[in-house]
Design a protein around this motif. Structure first.
Motif, PDB file in Angstrom:
ATOM      1  N   UNK A  68      29.489 -17.321  26.254  1.00  0.00           N
ATOM      2  CA  UNK A  68      29.368 -16.205  27.202  1.00  0.00           C
ATOM      3  C   UNK A  68      27.949 -15.673  27.187  1.00  0.00           C
ATOM      4  N   UNK A  69      27.357 -15.578  28.365  1.00  0.00           N
ATOM      5  CA  UNK A  69      26.043 -14.955  28.476  1.00  0.00           C
ATOM      6  C   UNK A  69      26.228 -13.445  28.284  1.00  0.00           C
ATOM      7  N   UNK A  70      25.447 -12.814  27.400  1.00  0.00           N
ATOM      8  CA  UNK A  70      25.584 -11.367  27.166  1.00  0.00           C
ATOM      9  C   UNK A  70      25.440 -10.514  28.422  1.00  0.00           C
ATOM     10  N   UNK A  71      24.742 -11.009  29.437  1.00  0.00           N
ATOM     11  CA  UNK A  71      24.596 -10.252  30.687  1.00  0.00           C
ATOM     12  C   UNK A  71      25.949 -10.021  31.353  1.00  0.00           C
ATOM     13  N   UNK A  72      26.900 -10.931  31.150  1.00  0.00           N
ATOM     14  CA  UNK A  72      28.247 -10.761  31.704  1.00  0.00           C
ATOM     15  C   UNK A  72      28.960  -9.616  30.988  1.00  0.00           C
ATOM     16  N   UNK A  73      28.847  -9.589  29.677  1.00  0.00           N
ATOM     17  CA  UNK A  73      29.523  -8.574  28.858  1.00  0.00           C
ATOM     18  C   UNK A  73      28.964  -7.181  29.161  1.00  0.00           C
ATOM     19  N   UNK A  74      27.702  -7.116  29.545  1.00  0.00           N
ATOM     20  CA  UNK A  74      27.038  -5.831  29.807  1.00  0.00           C
ATOM     21  C   UNK A  74      27.485  -5.151  31.097  1.00  0.00           C
TER      22      UNK A  74
END
Length: 184
Positions: free
Chosen positions: A142-148
């Protein structure tokens, strides 16, 4: 219920519409693992004629382009062994398959899995693959930008329908690993 993003007629908590979801996704919602309550995962009905991103955002809201994520299945190969994994990145980026993914999987070579492999192994429709309900043994990169993001639009496992999910929920899915630089 009104959808928190996009121009959808209604948004239904996923646990209230399990019959609309394909089996692996419905099972994942039933056995929801995350810190975010399953009732915050919302299902929205969409027309499969508008499934492609450019047409989709024209119909359901241009802001969705920046708030959508794509889930793709990849195959990492080393020797005679193949490791399948899923990658979740913002729809405005591309997955670094032969760099970041290959290294993360410890593979000599990595590529996108074939359509038959992706659909056969996930039990989902091509163009609707979602990180919710993937095989439990797979890594989910998972790219952290998605979680943000506060809310993220992802597939529902079918080309008809999408899920609206709080971004932080993806970090708690089975096999989830946050990987910096996954999408660019």
């Amino acid at each position: 219920m009104r959808a928190p993003i996009g121009d959808f007629d209604t948004a239904t908590p996923a646990p209230d519409c399990l019959d609309e979801l394909i089996a692996p996704v419905a099972d994942a919602v039933r056995d929801w693992p995350g810190a975010v309550p399953a009732e915050q995962v919302l299902y929205v009905e969409t027309d499969p004629r508008w499934a492609d991103t450019a047409v989709f955002v024209e119909h359901y809201g241009r802001e969705l382009l920046e708030r959508s994520a794509n889930c793709v299945v990849v195959a990492g190969k080393r020797g005679g062994a193949t490791t399948l994994a899923a990658c979740l990145v913002l729809s405005t980026t591309k997955v670094h398959v032969n760099g970041v993914v290959r290294r993360q999987l410890g593979a000599r070579k990595a590529s996108f899995a074939s359509m038959d492999t992706a659909t056969g192994e996930t039990g989902m429709e091509y163009g609707g693959i979602t990180p919710i309900g993937l095989p439990a043994t797979w890594p989910l990169l998972v790219d952290p930008a998605v979680v943000d993001l506060p809310w993220v639009l992802v597939g529902s496992g079918r080309r008809r329908g999408k899920l609206l999910v709080p971004g932080k929920a993806f970090a708690h899915l089975p096999g989830a690993v946050l990987v910096e630089g996954l999408g660019a």
